[in-house]
Scaffold this motif. Sequence first.
Motif, PDB file in Angstrom:
ATOM      1  N   GLU A 125      38.734  -7.272  13.551  1.00 36.76           N
ATOM      2  CA  GLU A 125      38.885  -8.293  14.588  1.00 36.76           C
ATOM      3  C   GLU A 125      37.549  -8.590  15.263  1.00 36.76           C
ATOM      4  N   ASP A 126      36.740  -7.549  15.473  1.00 43.72           N
ATOM      5  CA  ASP A 126      35.441  -7.743  16.103  1.00 43.72           C
ATOM      6  C   ASP A 126      34.551  -8.668  15.284  1.00 43.72           C
ATOM      7  N   CYS A 127      34.501  -8.439  13.984  1.00 42.05           N
ATOM      8  CA  CYS A 127      33.657  -9.277  13.118  1.00 42.05           C
ATOM      9  C   CYS A 127      34.172 -10.714  13.087  1.00 42.05           C
ATOM     10  N   HIS A 128      35.476 -10.867  13.068  1.00 39.80           N
ATOM     11  CA  HIS A 128      36.044 -12.209  13.062  1.00 39.80           C
ATOM     12  C   HIS A 128      35.690 -12.948  14.340  1.00 39.80           C
ATOM     13  N   GLU A 129      35.848 -12.272  15.470  1.00 45.53           N
ATOM     14  CA  GLU A 129      35.529 -12.906  16.748  1.00 45.53           C
ATOM     15  C   GLU A 129      34.033 -13.205  16.868  1.00 45.53           C
ATOM     16  N   GLY A 130      33.211 -12.433  16.144  1.00 43.09           N
ATOM     17  CA  GLY A 130      31.775 -12.686  16.143  1.00 43.09           C
ATOM     18  C   GLY A 130      31.348 -13.872  15.313  1.00 43.09           C
ATOM     19  N   GLY A 131      32.302 -14.487  14.593  1.00 41.01           N
ATOM     20  CA  GLY A 131      31.988 -15.684  13.800  1.00 41.01           C
ATOM     21  C   GLY A 131      31.373 -15.400  12.448  1.00 41.01           C
ATOM     22  N   ASP A 132      31.777 -14.285  11.830  1.00 42.22           N
ATOM     23  CA  ASP A 132      31.143 -13.922  10.559  1.00 42.22           C
ATOM     24  C   ASP A 132      31.451 -14.892   9.423  1.00 42.22           C
ATOM     25  N   LEU A 133      32.650 -15.488   9.416  1.00 46.99           N
ATOM     26  CA  LEU A 133      32.980 -16.430   8.349  1.00 46.99           C
ATOM     27  C   LEU A 133      32.098 -17.672   8.417  1.00 46.99           C
ATOM     28  N   GLU A 134      31.902 -18.202   9.605  1.00 47.20           N
ATOM     29  CA  GLU A 134      31.051 -19.387   9.742  1.00 47.20           C
ATOM     30  C   GLU A 134      29.625 -19.089   9.297  1.00 47.20           C
ATOM     31  N   LEU A 135      29.099 -17.926   9.668  1.00 49.29           N
ATOM     32  CA  LEU A 135      27.766 -17.530   9.216  1.00 49.29           C
ATOM     33  C   LEU A 135      27.709 -17.393   7.694  1.00 49.29           C
ATOM     34  N   ALA A 136      28.752 -16.797   7.132  1.00 53.20           N
ATOM     35  CA  ALA A 136      28.784 -16.596   5.686  1.00 53.20           C
ATOM     36  C   ALA A 136      28.777 -17.917   4.933  1.00 53.20           C
ATOM     37  N   LEU A 137      29.479 -18.905   5.472  1.00 48.07           N
ATOM     38  CA  LEU A 137      29.570 -20.200   4.801  1.00 48.07           C
ATOM     39  C   LEU A 137      28.356 -21.082   5.074  1.00 48.07           C
ATOM     40  N   LYS A 138      27.946 -21.172   6.311  1.00 48.77           N
ATOM     41  CA  LYS A 138      26.937 -22.158   6.692  1.00 48.77           C
ATOM     42  C   LYS A 138      25.508 -21.659   6.569  1.00 48.77           C
ATOM     43  N   GLU A 139      25.280 -20.380   6.773  1.00 43.77           N
ATOM     44  CA  GLU A 139      23.910 -19.867   6.755  1.00 43.77           C
ATOM     45  C   GLU A 139      23.622 -19.046   5.500  1.00 43.77           C
ATOM     46  N   LEU A 140      24.506 -18.122   5.171  1.00 42.28           N
ATOM     47  CA  LEU A 140      24.314 -17.303   3.978  1.00 42.28           C
ATOM     48  C   LEU A 140      24.691 -18.058   2.706  1.00 42.28           C
ATOM     49  N   GLY A 141      25.616 -19.014   2.835  1.00 40.20           N
ATOM     50  CA  GLY A 141      26.065 -19.750   1.651  1.00 40.20           C
ATOM     51  C   GLY A 141      26.676 -18.840   0.603  1.00 40.20           C
ATOM     52  N   ALA A 142      27.456 -17.860   1.049  1.00 33.58           N
ATOM     53  CA  ALA A 142      27.976 -16.832   0.145  1.00 33.58           C
ATOM     54  C   ALA A 142      28.858 -17.427  -0.945  1.00 33.58           C
ATOM     55  N   ASP A 143      28.668 -16.925  -2.157  1.00 28.87           N
ATOM     56  CA  ASP A 143      29.509 -17.336  -3.290  1.00 28.87           C
ATOM     57  C   ASP A 143      30.815 -16.569  -3.312  1.00 28.87           C
TER      58      ASP A 143
END
Length: 351
Positions: A186-204
Amino acid sequence: MKARFKARFVLAGELEVLQDGVVEVDDGGVVVGVGKYTGGTVADLGNVVLMPQLVNAHVHVLDAAIIDRDDMYIDDLVGWPYGVKYRLVKEHVSRGRHIPLLRKVAERMRRYGIGCALIYAEYAARDVESVYREYGVEAIVFQEAHGDFPDYPNVQVASPLDHPVEYLRELRRRYRLVSTHVSETEDCHEGGDLELALKELGADVLVHLVHVTDEEISSIPPEKTIVVNPRANAYFVGRVAPVHKLLSLKPLLGTDNVFMNEPDPWAEMKFLHAYSATAGWSIGEREILAMATVWAWEKIRCIPPIEPGRPLRALAVVAPYAGDKVLKYLVKRVAHSDLIAFVEGSRITPT
């Protein structure tokens, strides 16, 4: 040499069940025909299901060094960079103790019928790749990046929250494949990890997604590879990713940390099947089996379906002892002890 294999059932293409099926391969081991048996000379595999080999789409293998260590909070155990896992795995690698351990894990994974695995390597990615090749398992390995730039084509970060945005962007620029865990806690989700993964890291490849919302799911591009790990999430965080809402993205199935879970996709399928029934989710047996087999071909070219034009990489599994509900039988009942042989090209290798 050319070969024709007959089986009581063949799972062809997108897991279509063919009774008295025949698969024909050419001299190069590529399938040239799939259909029902109508006569002619065949290698009769007998009372088996011929199906694609399994894919374990997310597994940490080096952490077998701390097997069954489950006495701490998840971040204290596996959190980067100070989790117990990192200290002990790094020590094993520095002393060369990881190679014998890797061989033991690879042997077990092959015994489960795994033909391909997406492996997260905290260290020593090339050693992981080499050992798995010895055991006939195609390994797509992701070397963990620890704020550095590893000399390996694929990288992962434990969480995009662990690093500056500029570093995440540079990883995307430098590497062929990039992966990360997202929204496991829950902590990671609230920290916005998905948005970072998609928009900045561009994770495959995005792993876990336990806490994602409907809106967030709709924001994930369909070409991304999504991996869920039901048993590990239930153990670690007491919650399972909303798999029924992720089906349009064709998620794959992983077993996660070897120190916690046996890397057995059959066990993962059984767990997901039972959990789905309990939760009232509408997930069919074909979809669960596809998560551990043919969807991985579409997403990341792991283990092709049994269809013309594809190399034959199959398992011969004992067929149902009663009835004809083949997919339900495979998902609910089969264990690795039911594997009869690997069928690869024209070669049959008994288990």
